[in-house]
Design a protein around this motif. Structure first.
Motif, mmCIF file in Angstrom:
data_model
loop_
_atom_site.group_PDB
_atom_site.id
_atom_site.type_symbol
_atom_site.label_atom_id
_atom_site.label_comp_id
_atom_site.label_asym_id
_atom_site.label_seq_id
_atom_site.Cartn_x
_atom_site.Cartn_y
_atom_site.Cartn_z
ATOM 1 N N GLY A 1 4.623 -5.044 -15.263
ATOM 2 C CA GLY A 1 3.476 -5.377 -15.967
ATOM 3 C C GLY A 1 2.232 -5.856 -15.057
ATOM 4 O O GLY A 1 1.282 -6.390 -15.568
ATOM 5 N N ARG A 2 2.339 -5.526 -13.724
ATOM 6 C CA ARG A 2 1.299 -5.722 -13.008
ATOM 7 C C ARG A 2 0.014 -5.026 -12.956
ATOM 8 O O ARG A 2 0.090 -3.719 -13.445
ATOM 9 C CB ARG A 2 1.767 -5.791 -11.465
ATOM 10 C CG ARG A 2 2.844 -6.730 -11.150
ATOM 11 C CD ARG A 2 3.777 -6.496 -9.873
ATOM 12 N NE ARG A 2 2.999 -6.973 -8.739
ATOM 13 C CZ ARG A 2 3.198 -6.729 -7.372
ATOM 14 N NH1 ARG A 2 4.147 -6.123 -6.914
ATOM 15 N NH2 ARG A 2 2.452 -7.422 -6.519
ATOM 16 N N ARG A 3 -0.975 -5.705 -12.496
ATOM 17 C CA ARG A 3 -2.249 -4.925 -12.541
ATOM 18 C C ARG A 3 -2.310 -4.230 -11.055
ATOM 19 O O ARG A 3 -2.085 -4.827 -9.977
ATOM 20 C CB ARG A 3 -3.428 -5.750 -12.502
ATOM 21 C CG ARG A 3 -4.789 -4.879 -12.456
ATOM 22 C CD ARG A 3 -6.154 -5.815 -12.349
ATOM 23 N NE ARG A 3 -6.178 -6.226 -13.784
ATOM 24 C CZ ARG A 3 -6.817 -5.964 -14.882
ATOM 25 N NH1 ARG A 3 -7.131 -4.640 -14.569
ATOM 26 N NH2 ARG A 3 -6.717 -6.121 -16.075
ATOM 27 N N PHE A 4 -2.626 -3.143 -10.926
ATOM 28 C CA PHE A 4 -2.759 -2.289 -9.700
ATOM 29 C C PHE A 4 -4.268 -1.843 -9.649
ATOM 30 O O PHE A 4 -4.861 -1.289 -10.420
ATOM 31 C CB PHE A 4 -1.781 -1.003 -9.420
ATOM 32 C CG PHE A 4 -0.433 -1.312 -9.470
ATOM 33 C CD1 PHE A 4 0.057 -1.427 -8.079
ATOM 34 C CD2 PHE A 4 0.228 -1.507 -10.531
ATOM 35 C CE1 PHE A 4 1.491 -1.910 -8.134
ATOM 36 C CE2 PHE A 4 2.094 -1.895 -10.439
ATOM 37 C CZ PHE A 4 2.114 -1.947 -9.095
ATOM 38 N N ALA A 5 -4.683 -1.854 -8.068
ATOM 39 C CA ALA A 5 -6.038 -1.351 -8.070
ATOM 40 C C ALA A 5 -6.107 0.017 -7.343
ATOM 41 O O ALA A 5 -5.099 0.117 -6.664
ATOM 42 C CB ALA A 5 -7.068 -2.427 -7.195
ATOM 43 N N ILE B 1 3.056 4.530 -9.501
ATOM 44 C CA ILE B 1 3.385 3.338 -10.179
ATOM 45 C C ILE B 1 4.847 3.271 -9.563
ATOM 46 O O ILE B 1 5.754 3.901 -10.028
ATOM 47 C CB ILE B 1 3.304 3.245 -11.629
ATOM 48 C CG1 ILE B 1 1.775 3.747 -11.844
ATOM 49 C CG2 ILE B 1 3.784 2.065 -12.149
ATOM 50 C CD1 ILE B 1 1.678 3.843 -13.241
ATOM 51 N N PRO B 2 5.373 2.085 -8.861
ATOM 52 C CA PRO B 2 6.558 1.861 -8.525
ATOM 53 C C PRO B 2 7.413 1.193 -9.584
ATOM 54 O O PRO B 2 6.902 0.496 -10.404
ATOM 55 C CB PRO B 2 6.235 0.969 -7.199
ATOM 56 C CG PRO B 2 5.148 0.162 -7.568
ATOM 57 C CD PRO B 2 4.376 1.160 -8.379
ATOM 58 N N GLY C 1 1.212 -6.008 2.028
ATOM 59 C CA GLY C 1 1.586 -5.134 0.790
ATOM 60 C C GLY C 1 1.701 -3.827 1.120
ATOM 61 O O GLY C 1 1.092 -2.987 1.761
ATOM 62 N N PRO C 2 2.204 -3.017 0.194
ATOM 63 C CA PRO C 2 2.348 -1.458 0.515
ATOM 64 C C PRO C 2 1.215 -0.844 -0.066
ATOM 65 O O PRO C 2 0.684 -1.268 -1.314
ATOM 66 C CB PRO C 2 3.566 -0.927 -0.305
ATOM 67 C CG PRO C 2 3.894 -2.318 -1.300
ATOM 68 C CD PRO C 2 3.203 -3.427 -0.817
ATOM 69 N N ASN C 3 0.620 0.472 0.283
ATOM 70 C CA ASN C 3 -0.002 1.156 -0.479
ATOM 71 C C ASN C 3 0.641 2.155 -1.080
ATOM 72 O O ASN C 3 1.253 3.157 -0.418
ATOM 73 C CB ASN C 3 -0.867 2.103 0.598
ATOM 74 C CG ASN C 3 -1.845 1.143 1.415
ATOM 75 O OD1 ASN C 3 -2.909 0.600 1.073
ATOM 76 N ND2 ASN C 3 -1.417 0.878 2.773
ATOM 77 N N ARG D 1 -4.859 5.506 -3.275
ATOM 78 C CA ARG D 1 -3.600 4.890 -3.074
ATOM 79 C C ARG D 1 -3.488 3.733 -3.919
ATOM 80 O O ARG D 1 -4.682 3.131 -4.418
ATOM 81 C CB ARG D 1 -3.294 4.440 -1.711
ATOM 82 C CG ARG D 1 -3.046 5.699 -0.957
ATOM 83 C CD ARG D 1 -2.610 5.159 0.569
ATOM 84 N NE ARG D 1 -3.790 4.752 1.308
ATOM 85 C CZ ARG D 1 -3.711 4.311 2.721
ATOM 86 N NH1 ARG D 1 -2.810 4.184 3.227
ATOM 87 N NH2 ARG D 1 -4.912 4.153 3.393
ATOM 88 N N LEU D 2 -2.613 2.838 -4.243
ATOM 89 C CA LEU D 2 -2.319 1.841 -5.288
ATOM 90 C C LEU D 2 -2.070 0.568 -4.695
ATOM 91 O O LEU D 2 -0.830 0.501 -3.891
ATOM 92 C CB LEU D 2 -1.409 2.091 -6.329
ATOM 93 C CG LEU D 2 -1.306 3.590 -7.181
ATOM 94 C CD1 LEU D 2 -0.254 3.734 -8.121
ATOM 95 C CD2 LEU D 2 -2.719 3.667 -7.786
#
Length: 474
Positions: free
Chosen positions: A219-223, A100-101, A94-96, A229-230
């Motif tokens: 509507g995703r959760r990002f850490a 927010i994309p 996955g991308p860093n 970075r996300l």
């Protein structure tokens, strides 16, 4: 004073040419002198910091706590826990993300995303299940584990699982699709970039926050990683670390042994015959009295309560017949046996703590040509609360961010916490000495050089300690 980068050097004198004695990391706050001690070579001023050293303010550090980076990142590693951050593994590439994309950007940068999200919604409960971990085991004020290891992990909601504060709100510095602080990671990316590199499957990451994006971003959760970075949380699997730990020897002494496997048997000796008794738990600690006999063709050792165990069922830590010259009153040193995979902490001639470790997977081989741990006498010369390791150093195929409690003793070889396995007592590393997180924290806080409060690392120096002696032998 607030650091604004991932590595802000602390120098022994206000001179850019001086060798650092440690560094600060973004998120910390450290007490400073009221005024600069000098502006020479540092236009914004050198400040003395507690307990020792000097930091140059300007691009990488500030006394203005309303600075955007200082406001945005206010999380330090939690030294009161064996796992100083929340940790997770990447279950997919996955991308860093740097901001927010949008939905379109996520579909562009994440292959087969819609299929992945369907699978996640279907299997979320199973994918996110946690087992008992290091932070579930209670510790006393000295860092010793107390009580039995819990049977079940403590339940955590999604926010806590990934380092959040509980409200899931989008941080102010990411609102409206913009990023209001610079890229703090070591991966250089232009200001307009959406991502800063990608994480690989099975990479380990440390997290300092989490939030839920709006519908425009699916509507995703990002850490949020430690370098801001996300990471899409649905591509992460929260990690809990091993709950295994060693034990104090202050009231027990040596020799002691750990059960090499579950089901090892206690034997009672009666009328010259052995009779099987109860079984031991895996890695159960057993005090021995030093008696060794061959009984019925098998080498046996006697426990302090008069029962017997097969020597081959145990990993044994015994007192050396001759102590080294540095084992003087109060001198702290670390003794590691490669054959038995044990570590003993000593204070002079008194053993104070014992545990199991995992050294290099090639055992007693030559470290220059094999994945073996070097033997000899060393001193810890550098300590990091956390630092990143890769497959050349750790025993993992991919990058491991923020490996905890790292203590370098020779080149790139270190004692460190390993949150990615629970195989302590068996060789498996690329040459470092792996400890369970509870044990790694204990050794880190017990050894020198001291890492002062709010510092992220310290180097061997007159101010912070000459470094604890480490003896590694067959």
């Amino acid at each position: 004073l607030a650091p604004l980068a991932m590595n802000v050097p602390i120098l022994p004198k206000p001179d850019r040419h001086a060798e650092p004695i440690g560094y600060l990391r973004v998120g910390a706050r450290v007490a400073r002198s009221e005024r600069p001690v000098t502006h020479e070579g540092c236009p914004d001023g050198w400040y003395a910091v507690r307990p020792v050293g000097f930091v140059c303010t300007g691009n990488d550090a500030t006394i203005k706590l309303d600075h955007p980076v200082a406001r945005a990142i206010q999380v330090e590693p939690d030294r009161s826990h064996p796992m100083p951050y929340k940790y997770a593994f990447a279950r997919a590439i996955g991308p860093n993300y740097l901001r927010i994309p949008t939905k379109a950007e996520q579909l562009e940068y994440e292959m087969r995303l819609e299929r992945h999200l369907r699978s996640y919604r279907k299997l979320q409960a199973k994918w996110d299940e946690l087992t008992v971990g290091a932070n579930d085991v209670p510790l006393d004020e000295q860092g010793y584990a107390k009580g039995a290891i819990p049977d079940h992990a403590r339940p955590m909601d999604m926010s806590e699982r990934y380092g959040g504060a509980g409200d899931d709100a989008v941080p102010w510095w990411l609102a409206d699709g913009e990023r209001r602080i610079p890229n703090l990671s070591s991966y250089r990316a232009p200001p307009y970039a959406v991502i800063a590199d990608r994480f690989k499957r099975h990479a380990g990451v440390a997290l300092i926050g989490t939030f839920v994006a709006g519908e425009a971003a699916l509507g995703r959760r990002f850490a949020i990683s430690t370098d801001a970075r996300l990471l899409p949380a649905d591509k992460l699997k929260a990690d809990s670390g091993s709950p295994f730990h060693g034990a104090s020897l202050r009231d027990v002494g040596l020799p002691v042994a750990f059960a090499r496997k579950a089901g090892a048997t206690y034997w009672e000796l009666a009328d010259g015959r052995l009779r099987a008794g109860e079984r031991l738990r895996w890695r159960e600690l057993v005090p021995l009295n030093g008696n060794v006999r061959e009984l019925e063709g098998t080498r046996m050792v006697e426990t302090r309560d008069g029962r017997w165990l097969r020597s081959s069922d145990l990993k044994t830590a015994a007192k050396p017949s001759t102590l080294p010259s540095w084992a003087r009153k109060g001198v702290r040193w670390i003794d590691i046996s490669i054959v038995s995979q044990t570590l003993v902490l000593w204070e002079g001639d008194e053993p104070v703590y014992v545990t199991l470790v995992s050294t290099g997977k090639d055992g007693l081989g030559d470290p220059k040509t094999t994945l073996s741990t070097p033997q000899g006498t060393f001193r810890i010369f550098e300590k990091h609360v956390t630092t990143t390791m890769d497959s050349d150093v750790a025993d993992h195929e991919f990058e491991l961010r923020d490996v905890p409690w790292v203590m370098y003793f020779k080149g790139g070889y270190a004692l460190h916490g390993a949150y990615w396995h629970d195989d302590f007592g068996h060789v498996r590393s690329h040459g470092c000495v792996n400890l369970a997180p509870i044990d790694a924290r204990f050794v880190f806080l017990w050894s020198s050089p001291e890492v002062p409060e709010h510092w992220h690392a310290a180097y061997r120096s007159d101010a912070l300690g000459e470094g604890t002696i480490l003896s590694i032998h067959k």
